[in-house]
Design a protein around this motif. Structure first.
Motif, PDB file in Angstrom:
ATOM      1  N   VAL A   1       5.577   9.395   0.849  1.00 57.85           N
ATOM      2  CA  VAL A   1       4.906   8.108   0.636  1.00 57.85           C
ATOM      3  C   VAL A   1       4.557   7.466   1.969  1.00 57.85           C
ATOM      4  O   VAL A   1       3.437   6.974   2.164  1.00 57.85           O
ATOM      5  CB  VAL A   1       5.796   7.165  -0.203  1.00 57.85           C
ATOM      6  N   ALA A   2       5.497   7.490   2.900  1.00 60.37           N
ATOM      7  CA  ALA A   2       5.259   6.894   4.214  1.00 60.37           C
ATOM      8  C   ALA A   2       4.105   7.584   4.936  1.00 60.37           C
ATOM      9  O   ALA A   2       3.261   6.925   5.569  1.00 60.37           O
ATOM     10  CB  ALA A   2       6.530   6.976   5.056  1.00 60.37           C
ATOM     11  N   LYS A   3       4.046   8.900   4.836  1.00 61.18           N
ATOM     12  CA  LYS A   3       2.972   9.653   5.490  1.00 61.18           C
ATOM     13  C   LYS A   3       1.612   9.227   4.955  1.00 61.18           C
ATOM     14  O   LYS A   3       0.646   9.073   5.719  1.00 61.18           O
ATOM     15  CB  LYS A   3       3.181  11.150   5.279  1.00 61.18           C
ATOM     16  N   LYS A   4       1.513   9.033   3.646  1.00 67.16           N
ATOM     17  CA  LYS A   4       0.251   8.599   3.038  1.00 67.16           C
ATOM     18  C   LYS A   4      -0.129   7.195   3.513  1.00 67.16           C
ATOM     19  O   LYS A   4      -1.305   6.915   3.783  1.00 67.16           O
ATOM     20  CB  LYS A   4       0.374   8.629   1.518  1.00 67.16           C
ATOM     21  N   ILE A   5       0.872   6.315   3.605  1.00 65.15           N
ATOM     22  CA  ILE A   5       0.596   4.952   4.052  1.00 65.15           C
ATOM     23  C   ILE A   5       0.148   4.934   5.502  1.00 65.15           C
ATOM     24  O   ILE A   5      -0.858   4.301   5.856  1.00 65.15           O
ATOM     25  CB  ILE A   5       1.843   4.065   3.853  1.00 65.15           C
ATOM     26  N   VAL A   6       0.867   5.627   6.358  1.00 66.62           N
ATOM     27  CA  VAL A   6       0.530   5.666   7.781  1.00 66.62           C
ATOM     28  C   VAL A   6      -0.874   6.244   7.994  1.00 66.62           C
ATOM     29  O   VAL A   6      -1.633   5.784   8.852  1.00 66.62           O
ATOM     30  CB  VAL A   6       1.581   6.479   8.561  1.00 66.62           C
ATOM     31  N   ALA A   7      -1.245   7.221   7.164  1.00 69.85           N
ATOM     32  CA  ALA A   7      -2.576   7.831   7.271  1.00 69.85           C
ATOM     33  C   ALA A   7      -3.692   6.846   6.924  1.00 69.85           C
ATOM     34  O   ALA A   7      -4.855   7.061   7.300  1.00 69.85           O
ATOM     35  CB  ALA A   7      -2.671   9.056   6.361  1.00 69.85           C
ATOM     36  N   HIS A   8      -3.342   5.773   6.219  1.00 71.81           N
ATOM     37  CA  HIS A   8      -4.367   4.809   5.805  1.00 71.81           C
ATOM     38  C   HIS A   8      -4.248   3.467   6.524  1.00 71.81           C
ATOM     39  O   HIS A   8      -4.836   2.472   6.091  1.00 71.81           O
ATOM     40  CB  HIS A   8      -4.310   4.610   4.287  1.00 71.81           C
ATOM     41  N   LEU A   9      -3.509   3.436   7.634  1.00 69.14           N
ATOM     42  CA  LEU A   9      -3.487   2.224   8.442  1.00 69.14           C
ATOM     43  C   LEU A   9      -4.870   1.982   9.034  1.00 69.14           C
ATOM     44  O   LEU A   9      -5.538   2.904   9.497  1.00 69.14           O
ATOM     45  CB  LEU A   9      -2.460   2.368   9.576  1.00 69.14           C
ATOM     46  N   GLN A  10      -5.285   0.732   8.982  1.00 71.81           N
ATOM     47  CA  GLN A  10      -6.574   0.308   9.542  1.00 71.81           C
ATOM     48  C   GLN A  10      -7.767   0.959   8.841  1.00 71.81           C
ATOM     49  O   GLN A  10      -8.845   1.086   9.435  1.00 71.81           O
ATOM     50  CB  GLN A  10      -6.624   0.615  11.055  1.00 71.81           C
ATOM     51  N   THR A  11      -7.591   1.373   7.597  1.00 73.18           N
ATOM     52  CA  THR A  11      -8.723   1.892   6.830  1.00 73.18           C
ATOM     53  C   THR A  11      -9.097   0.887   5.746  1.00 73.18           C
ATOM     54  O   THR A  11      -8.403  -0.110   5.532  1.00 73.18           O
ATOM     55  CB  THR A  11      -8.391   3.242   6.166  1.00 73.18           C
ATOM     56  N   SER A  12     -10.178   1.171   5.054  1.00 70.54           N
ATOM     57  CA  SER A  12     -10.649   0.279   3.988  1.00 70.54           C
ATOM     58  C   SER A  12     -10.169   0.715   2.601  1.00 70.54           C
ATOM     59  O   SER A  12     -10.649   0.184   1.593  1.00 70.54           O
ATOM     60  CB  SER A  12     -12.185   0.222   4.010  1.00 70.54           C
ATOM     61  N   LYS A  13      -9.261   1.666   2.557  1.00 69.89           N
ATOM     62  CA  LYS A  13      -8.727   2.123   1.277  1.00 69.89           C
ATOM     63  C   LYS A  13      -8.145   0.937   0.511  1.00 69.89           C
ATOM     64  O   LYS A  13      -7.385   0.142   1.066  1.00 69.89           O
ATOM     65  CB  LYS A  13      -7.643   3.166   1.530  1.00 69.89           C
TER      66      LYS A  13
ATOM     67  N   GLY B   1      14.843  -0.444   3.501  1.00 70.31           N
ATOM     68  CA  GLY B   1      14.488   0.463   2.413  1.00 70.31           C
ATOM     69  C   GLY B   1      14.080   1.832   2.937  1.00 70.31           C
ATOM     70  O   GLY B   1      13.631   1.978   4.085  1.00 70.31           O
ATOM     71  N   ASP B   2      14.216   2.839   2.096  1.00 70.47           N
ATOM     72  CA  ASP B   2      13.936   4.210   2.515  1.00 70.47           C
ATOM     73  C   ASP B   2      12.483   4.414   2.933  1.00 70.47           C
ATOM     74  O   ASP B   2      12.200   5.082   3.931  1.00 70.47           O
ATOM     75  CB  ASP B   2      14.291   5.181   1.385  1.00 70.47           C
ATOM     76  N   ILE B   3      11.540   3.849   2.174  1.00 67.88           N
ATOM     77  CA  ILE B   3      10.123   3.993   2.520  1.00 67.88           C
ATOM     78  C   ILE B   3       9.829   3.271   3.837  1.00 67.88           C
ATOM     79  O   ILE B   3       9.127   3.797   4.713  1.00 67.88           O
ATOM     80  CB  ILE B   3       9.229   3.462   1.394  1.00 67.88           C
ATOM     81  N   ALA B   4      10.388   2.077   3.996  1.00 71.31           N
ATOM     82  CA  ALA B   4      10.167   1.312   5.225  1.00 71.31           C
ATOM     83  C   ALA B   4      10.694   2.070   6.440  1.00 71.31           C
ATOM     84  O   ALA B   4      10.043   2.120   7.494  1.00 71.31           O
ATOM     85  CB  ALA B   4      10.855  -0.049   5.114  1.00 71.31           C
ATOM     86  N   ARG B   5      11.870   2.654   6.311  1.00 72.60           N
ATOM     87  CA  ARG B   5      12.441   3.409   7.422  1.00 72.60           C
ATOM     88  C   ARG B   5      11.560   4.599   7.801  1.00 72.60           C
ATOM     89  O   ARG B   5      11.375   4.903   8.987  1.00 72.60           O
ATOM     90  CB  ARG B   5      13.838   3.903   7.050  1.00 72.60           C
ATOM     91  N   GLU B   6      11.025   5.265   6.803  1.00 66.89           N
ATOM     92  CA  GLU B   6      10.173   6.415   7.077  1.00 66.89           C
ATOM     93  C   GLU B   6       8.862   5.984   7.737  1.00 66.89           C
ATOM     94  O   GLU B   6       8.362   6.662   8.638  1.00 66.89           O
ATOM     95  CB  GLU B   6       9.891   7.181   5.781  1.00 66.89           C
ATOM     96  N   ILE B   7       8.311   4.866   7.305  1.00 61.36           N
ATOM     97  CA  ILE B   7       7.104   4.353   7.968  1.00 61.36           C
ATOM     98  C   ILE B   7       7.413   4.056   9.430  1.00 61.36           C
ATOM     99  O   ILE B   7       6.641   4.414  10.337  1.00 61.36           O
ATOM    100  CB  ILE B   7       6.593   3.083   7.261  1.00 61.36           C
ATOM    101  N   ALA B   8       8.552   3.398   9.658  1.00 65.53           N
ATOM    102  CA  ALA B   8       8.941   3.036  11.019  1.00 65.53           C
ATOM    103  C   ALA B   8       9.093   4.269  11.908  1.00 65.53           C
ATOM    104  O   ALA B   8       8.752   4.240  13.100  1.00 65.53           O
ATOM    105  CB  ALA B   8      10.246   2.244  10.993  1.00 65.53           C
TER     106      ALA B   8
END
Length: 243
Positions: A197-209, A11-18
């Motif tokens: 979307v990927a940038k927002k997700i990556v920014a919240h890795l290992q957070t309590s959000k 998926g497009d979002i998954a690829r961007e996260i990767a």
């Protein structure tokens, strides 16, 4: 090195996260991994609707790589269709992919997270889990289910220091909407890119959000819908019937 696993990896979002994530062993799970060989060497192919094969594949991942530290349940799909044209088979297939596979993957990796008392589960849902609109009955139902599952699971695993983040997006410029270009034209101002979307997700890795609602315009609409549901029903009934 910590392990980060993404389902629905083509998926497009998954690829961007990767592309954006760093410092993790990247494990990609998809029904077809042939296009992912340039992204990661840890590729696992499986049909998400085959529960036995899915469990076996997840167990193989644990054996090969160890405990999963971040699980991103990205796999899912949807379509625009009036409810009376939906078949039971169509609906069951969507629940199998969007909900049951997500729960199966989570159930398989969760014991290791609990044992190590750390981990993060990120479930990709949708603003539709708050603001259901016409012609998305099956899709909205699956995303309500994902959000409900996530909220309940978050309470169950809190004492094990496991975080659960739900990502609710509005229209994203991906192949999800490729079959309905007129819809994207109408909602273009509120559509975001997979990169965003990927940038927002990556920014919240290992957070309590606990929840990301994107973009901010639709987050405001979501809040308005919670407080004034009748008004929003009237607005969305007119606007979203363009699908």
């Amino acid at each position: 090195m910590k392990n980060l696993l993404i389902t629905g990896a083509t998926g497009d979002i998954a690829r961007e996260i990767a592309k954006q994530v760093q410092g993790y062993r990247l494990i990609l799970l998809s029904r077809d991994v042939s296009s992912l060989k340039d992204i990661s060497e840890h590729l696992y192919q499986v049909n998400l609707t085959d529960e036995k094969a899915l469990i076996a594949t997840c167990q193989q991942i644990s054996q090969d790589c160890g405990a999963i530290d971040v699980l991103i349940n990205n796999a899912g799909y949807g379509y625009f269709k009036p409810f009376l044209t939906d078949t039971t088979s169509d609906v069951r297939q969507m629940f199998d992919v969007n909900v049951l596979a997500l729960m199966t993957v989570t159930r398989t990796f969760l014991p290791d997270m609990i044992a190590q008392k750390s981990g993060q589960i990120i479930n990709i849902a949708s603003i539709a889990s708050y603001m259901a609109t016409s012609k998305t009955t099956a899709y909205a139902a699956t995303k309500f289910a994902v959000r409900g599952f996530s909220d309940a699971l978050r309470q169950e695993v809190a004492d094990a220091n496991i975080k659960v983040l739900v990502v609710n997006t509005g229209p994203v410029l991906t192949k999800f909407h490729a079959a309905n270009p007129d819809y994207l034209k109408k909602v273009g101002k509120n559509a975001v890119t997979a990169t965003f979307v990927a940038k927002k997700i990556v920014a919240h890795l290992q957070t309590s959000k606990r929840e990301l609602n994107l973009p901010w315009q639709l987050n405001l609409a979501r809040i308005f819908a919670i407080n004034f549901p009748n008004v929003v029903d009237k607005i969305t009934r007119r606007f979203f019937n363009i699908k």
